[in-house]
Design a protein around this motif. Structure first.
Motif, PDB file in Angstrom:
ATOM      1  N   GLN A   1       0.850  -1.192   0.000  1.00 21.37           N
ATOM      2  CA  GLN A   1       0.000   0.000   0.000  1.00 21.37           C
ATOM      3  C   GLN A   1       0.891   1.250   0.000  1.00 21.37           C
ATOM      4  N   GLN A   2       0.801   2.037  -1.048  1.00 20.33           N
ATOM      5  CA  GLN A   2       1.708   3.177  -1.202  1.00 20.33           C
ATOM      6  C   GLN A   2       1.047   4.532  -0.948  1.00 20.33           C
ATOM      7  N   GLN A   3      -0.203   4.541  -0.507  1.00 21.02           N
ATOM      8  CA  GLN A   3      -0.839   5.812  -0.180  1.00 21.02           C
ATOM      9  C   GLN A   3      -0.050   6.490   0.946  1.00 21.02           C
ATOM     10  N   PRO A   4       0.124   7.802   0.883  1.00 16.48           N
ATOM     11  CA  PRO A   4       0.966   8.505   1.863  1.00 16.48           C
ATOM     12  C   PRO A   4       0.551   8.284   3.319  1.00 16.48           C
ATOM     13  N   THR A   5      -0.742   8.084   3.549  1.00 13.88           N
ATOM     14  CA  THR A   5      -1.223   7.955   4.935  1.00 13.88           C
ATOM     15  C   THR A   5      -1.480   6.506   5.348  1.00 13.88           C
ATOM     16  N   ALA A   6      -1.134   5.535   4.503  1.00 11.40           N
ATOM     17  CA  ALA A   6      -1.521   4.134   4.747  1.00 11.40           C
ATOM     18  C   ALA A   6      -0.957   3.602   6.062  1.00 11.40           C
ATOM     19  N   ALA A   7       0.312   3.849   6.334  1.00 10.93           N
ATOM     20  CA  ALA A   7       0.921   3.329   7.561  1.00 10.93           C
ATOM     21  C   ALA A   7       0.319   3.982   8.794  1.00 10.93           C
ATOM     22  N   ALA A   8       0.131   5.303   8.747  1.00 15.36           N
ATOM     23  CA  ALA A   8      -0.469   6.014   9.885  1.00 15.36           C
ATOM     24  C   ALA A   8      -1.921   5.586  10.091  1.00 15.36           C
ATOM     25  N   ASP A   9      -2.627   5.332   8.995  1.00 10.85           N
ATOM     26  CA  ASP A   9      -4.015   4.859   9.103  1.00 10.85           C
ATOM     27  C   ASP A   9      -4.062   3.493   9.788  1.00 10.85           C
ATOM     28  N   ARG A  10      -3.106   2.616   9.458  1.00  9.78           N
ATOM     29  CA  ARG A  10      -3.076   1.300  10.104  1.00  9.78           C
ATOM     30  C   ARG A  10      -2.787   1.430  11.586  1.00  9.78           C
ATOM     31  N   GLU A  11      -1.912   2.337  11.951  1.00 13.49           N
ATOM     32  CA  GLU A  11      -1.614   2.513  13.372  1.00 13.49           C
ATOM     33  C   GLU A  11      -2.855   2.989  14.119  1.00 13.49           C
ATOM     34  N   ARG A  12      -3.596   3.929  13.538  1.00 11.80           N
ATOM     35  CA  ARG A  12      -4.841   4.388  14.169  1.00 11.80           C
ATOM     36  C   ARG A  12      -5.846   3.246  14.286  1.00 11.80           C
ATOM     37  N   LEU A  13      -5.931   2.431  13.235  1.00 14.80           N
ATOM     38  CA  LEU A  13      -6.857   1.293  13.271  1.00 14.80           C
ATOM     39  C   LEU A  13      -6.469   0.311  14.369  1.00 14.80           C
ATOM     40  N   LEU A  14      -5.198   0.002  14.469  1.00 12.34           N
ATOM     41  CA  LEU A  14      -4.770  -0.955  15.487  1.00 12.34           C
ATOM     42  C   LEU A  14      -5.022  -0.417  16.885  1.00 12.34           C
TER      43      LEU A  14
END
Length: 266
Positions: free
Chosen positions: A115-128
């Motif tokens: 996933q290369q969207q700029p916010t993808a990693a930060a979005d996953r952290e919020r989800l977790l």
């Protein structure tokens, strides 16, 4: 009875800074890749809108959960040491002083999932963070391996789990094969029939240490460990082993290899 002393004064932040500076250290890569593969392969086996995951003996670490977040509705995080629980709680609550796991999220979300969207990693952290519903103490040596006393759990943690993730906990807290069987069966009593038991165990280890205190532990080969798992009511579905180069071994144990196993309760 759980060994006390050094474990209760364990410095979780020092441990994190020493062991988790980068996701590209070979132990971290072994964990991250295997948990990613598990959720990619097996997530269709349960309903992600209802599935509950228990992370048992997780230490101060959340890296084993990064791939789980999209596929479960609730995570209960349990550990024996209060300092470990405090570190996880600080991360879950987004406190400024929490350990920075951002490079691990990028490794999983961008590197493994693509996933290369700029916010993808930060979005996953919020989800977790939103998935971690309870952070509670536990003690595998008690008749009930889980407790909500002193944690932020609720009676909901008493419902059986769809998945249990347990890493370097049962072997290192067992001095004999009978200890291991007893402790594993107690933990499996919290897992649903056909639920998944996953995680990493240490092979050919005879001791581990916390501070200056050494603790003897049961020794397993891969085949021996899987035999005991089967005797305890698990079907072993897959496994992956990595040998630890001598120059990369920690001074805190004599572990020779790690074994990641995917099993299912019969």
């Amino acid at each position: 009875m759980q060994e006390e002393g050094s474990l209760e004064t364990f410095n979780a932040r020092s441990y994190l800074e020493e062991r988790f500076a980068t996701p590209k250290e070979f132990r971290s890569e072994f964990y991250l890749r295997n948990f990613h593969k598990f959720y990619q392969r097996f997530h269709s086996e349960w309903n992600p809108e209802k599935a509950r995951l228990l992370e048992y003996g997780g230490g101060p670490c959340i890296h084993t959960l990064l791939s789980a977040a999209p596929y479960v509705s609730e995570i209960v995080f349990a550990d024996y040491a209060e300092d470990n629980l405090k570190e996880v709680r600080k991360w879950r609550d987004g406190e400024p002083s929490c350990f920075d796991w951002s490079s691990f999220f990028k490794y999983v979300v961008q590197g493994l999932e693509g996933q290369q969207q700029p916010t993808a990693a930060a979005d996953r952290e919020r989800l977790l963070r939103s998935r971690v519903a309870s952070i509670i103490p536990c003690d595998i040596w008690q008749d009930d391996p889980l407790t909500t006393s002193g944690g932020d759990g609720s009676n909901e943690t008493r419902e059986p789990f769809d998945i249990i993730s347990c890493n370097l906990t049962i072997v290192t807290t067992s001095k004999t094969i009978e200890d291991y069987k007893t402790n594993l069966k107690k933990l499996l009593s919290t897992l649903k029939p056909r639920g998944f038991y996953i995680g990493v165990e240490a092979l050919e280890v005879t001791w581990w240490s916390a501070g200056a205190t050494k603790y003897p532990t049961v020794t397993f080969t891969a085949d021996g460990l899987h035999d005991v798992m089967r005797e305890s009511g698990l079907e072993v579905l897959s496994s992956d082993r990595v040998d630890i180069p001598e120059e990369s071994r920690f001074l805190s144990s004599d572990t020779k290899s790690y074994l990641f196993t995917v099993a299912r309760k019969l």
